[in-house]
Design a protein around this motif. Structure first.
Motif, PDB file in Angstrom:
ATOM      1  N   PHE A 179      34.514  44.084  55.501  1.00  0.00           N
ATOM      2  CA  PHE A 179      34.156  42.410  54.484  1.00  0.00           C
ATOM      3  C   PHE A 179      34.146  41.663  55.152  1.00  0.00           C
ATOM      4  O   PHE A 179      33.558  41.238  56.656  1.00  0.00           O
ATOM      5  N   THR A 180      33.107  40.111  54.090  1.00  0.00           N
ATOM      6  CA  THR A 180      32.452  39.547  54.417  1.00  0.00           C
ATOM      7  C   THR A 180      32.879  38.482  54.705  1.00  0.00           C
ATOM      8  O   THR A 180      32.059  36.900  54.509  1.00  0.00           O
ATOM      9  N   ALA A 181      33.403  37.894  53.561  1.00  0.00           N
ATOM     10  CA  ALA A 181      33.864  37.234  52.466  1.00  0.00           C
ATOM     11  C   ALA A 181      34.900  37.454  50.919  1.00  0.00           C
ATOM     12  O   ALA A 181      35.012  38.013  51.073  1.00  0.00           O
ATOM     13  N   LEU A 182      35.780  36.360  50.666  1.00  0.00           N
ATOM     14  CA  LEU A 182      36.791  35.614  49.760  1.00  0.00           C
ATOM     15  C   LEU A 182      36.010  34.018  49.157  1.00  0.00           C
ATOM     16  O   LEU A 182      35.753  33.623  49.350  1.00  0.00           O
ATOM     17  N   ASP A 183      35.861  35.165  47.307  1.00  0.00           N
ATOM     18  CA  ASP A 183      35.319  33.412  47.125  1.00  0.00           C
ATOM     19  C   ASP A 183      36.195  33.667  45.845  1.00  0.00           C
ATOM     20  O   ASP A 183      35.554  34.430  44.956  1.00  0.00           O
TER      21      ASP A 183
ATOM     22  N   LYS B  49      35.974  31.797  51.881  1.00  0.00           N
ATOM     23  CA  LYS B  49      36.084  31.974  53.291  1.00  0.00           C
ATOM     24  C   LYS B  49      34.968  32.826  53.831  1.00  0.00           C
ATOM     25  O   LYS B  49      35.069  33.841  53.019  1.00  0.00           O
ATOM     26  N   ASN B  50      33.529  32.628  54.677  1.00  0.00           N
ATOM     27  CA  ASN B  50      33.096  34.037  55.220  1.00  0.00           C
ATOM     28  C   ASN B  50      33.268  34.834  56.897  1.00  0.00           C
ATOM     29  O   ASN B  50      34.281  33.643  57.244  1.00  0.00           O
ATOM     30  N   PHE B  51      33.305  35.520  56.620  1.00  0.00           N
ATOM     31  CA  PHE B  51      34.428  36.184  58.222  1.00  0.00           C
ATOM     32  C   PHE B  51      33.356  37.746  58.089  1.00  0.00           C
ATOM     33  O   PHE B  51      33.328  38.120  57.636  1.00  0.00           O
ATOM     34  N   GLU B  52      33.953  38.358  59.143  1.00  0.00           N
ATOM     35  CA  GLU B  52      33.924  39.906  59.374  1.00  0.00           C
ATOM     36  C   GLU B  52      34.508  40.626  60.520  1.00  0.00           C
ATOM     37  O   GLU B  52      35.577  39.821  61.411  1.00  0.00           O
ATOM     38  N   LEU B  53      35.374  41.219  59.141  1.00  0.00           N
ATOM     39  CA  LEU B  53      36.995  42.336  59.684  1.00  0.00           C
ATOM     40  C   LEU B  53      36.217  43.721  58.584  1.00  0.00           C
ATOM     41  O   LEU B  53      35.717  43.732  57.816  1.00  0.00           O
ATOM     42  N   ASP B  54      36.200  44.296  59.762  1.00  0.00           N
ATOM     43  CA  ASP B  54      35.914  45.735  59.434  1.00  0.00           C
ATOM     44  C   ASP B  54      37.576  46.366  59.695  1.00  0.00           C
ATOM     45  O   ASP B  54      38.612  46.237  60.273  1.00  0.00           O
ATOM     46  N   ILE B  55      38.071  46.536  58.582  1.00  0.00           N
ATOM     47  CA  ILE B  55      39.323  46.727  57.834  1.00  0.00           C
ATOM     48  C   ILE B  55      39.214  48.431  57.248  1.00  0.00           C
ATOM     49  O   ILE B  55      38.522  48.748  56.933  1.00  0.00           O
TER      50      ILE B  55
ATOM     51  N   SER C 129      43.015  35.260  42.111  1.00  0.00           N
ATOM     52  CA  SER C 129      42.311  35.363  41.502  1.00  0.00           C
ATOM     53  C   SER C 129      40.699  35.577  42.330  1.00  0.00           C
ATOM     54  O   SER C 129      40.486  34.662  43.268  1.00  0.00           O
ATOM     55  N   GLY C 130      39.522  36.584  42.202  1.00  0.00           N
ATOM     56  CA  GLY C 130      38.440  36.538  42.879  1.00  0.00           C
ATOM     57  C   GLY C 130      37.560  37.541  42.638  1.00  0.00           C
ATOM     58  O   GLY C 130      37.681  38.891  42.671  1.00  0.00           O
ATOM     59  N   SER C 131      36.838  37.158  44.402  1.00  0.00           N
ATOM     60  CA  SER C 131      36.077  38.462  44.371  1.00  0.00           C
ATOM     61  C   SER C 131      35.736  38.299  45.623  1.00  0.00           C
ATOM     62  O   SER C 131      35.663  37.417  46.972  1.00  0.00           O
ATOM     63  N   ALA C 132      35.589  40.313  46.612  1.00  0.00           N
ATOM     64  CA  ALA C 132      35.791  40.171  47.752  1.00  0.00           C
ATOM     65  C   ALA C 132      34.331  40.646  48.794  1.00  0.00           C
ATOM     66  O   ALA C 132      34.453  41.743  47.402  1.00  0.00           O
ATOM     67  N   THR C 133      33.499  40.153  49.285  1.00  0.00           N
ATOM     68  CA  THR C 133      32.233  41.063  49.534  1.00  0.00           C
ATOM     69  C   THR C 133      32.456  41.825  50.765  1.00  0.00           C
ATOM     70  O   THR C 133      33.470  41.577  52.030  1.00  0.00           O
ATOM     71  N   ALA C 134      32.603  43.242  50.637  1.00  0.00           N
ATOM     72  CA  ALA C 134      32.594  44.350  50.956  1.00  0.00           C
ATOM     73  C   ALA C 134      31.657  44.984  51.284  1.00  0.00           C
ATOM     74  O   ALA C 134      30.664  45.847  50.749  1.00  0.00           O
TER      75      ALA C 134
END
Length: 158
Positions: A59-63, A78-84, A123-128
């Motif tokens: 995952f790299t972003a939530l908007d 938020k922009n971030f780097e998170l391996d789940i 609500s929104g979108s997650a970039t992964a």
């Protein structure tokens, strides 16, 4: 000769089936794990991202947006780097500046402990990027839940 014309396609199909299996990918669930009111009036949200896929995802972003009760929503970004890993969850912190009515709504339940609660909607979108794919993509999320004050911990809600 006829036998060869029949066997070769069957063998090619059999070899194609030997490739790696594609894992199922599903949108994540996103909710507030904890909300802390900071001294400057901002809210620090600990957002839980639940990977509902059978593949690990980076995952790299939530908007999106956060709506408290029926009030005007505020933006979450938020922009971030998170391996789940598959079927697991992790958290990311996002600071937001709430509106005055949002602050008042939260203050109204502050002294009620776990007996008082406040509805919220994210609500929104997650970039992964799923592990077997080469490019990231956007996954929509929608979540409704409740937060209430944590007894004994000032300015903290879960």
């Amino acid at each position: 000769m006829r036998l060869l014309r029949w066997i070769i396609p069957v063998l090619l199909l059999g070899l194609a089936a030997c490739g790696p299996t594609k894992k199922s990918v599903f949108p994540p669930a996103v909710n507030i794990q904890q909300l802390v009111v900071l001294p400057n009036g901002q809210w620090q949200l600990t957002m839980r991202i639940q990977n509902n896929s059978y593949a690990s995802m980076k995952f790299t972003a939530l908007d999106g947006q956060l709506q408290i009760a029926e009030l005007v929503p505020v933006r979450l970004h938020k922009n971030f780097e998170l391996d789940i890993p598959e079927l697991a969850g992790d958290v990311v912190r996002i600071d937001v500046l709430p509106t005055t009515p949002m602050r008042q709504a939260l203050q109204a339940i502050a002294d009620k402990g776990s007996a008082g609660s406040l509805a919220y909607h994210v609500s929104g979108s997650a970039t992964a990027k799923p592990e077997q794919e080469s490019k990231p993509r956007s996954f929509d999320f929608n979540g409704n839940d409740w937060i209430s004050a944590v007894p004994g911990i000032a300015n903290t809600y879960r």
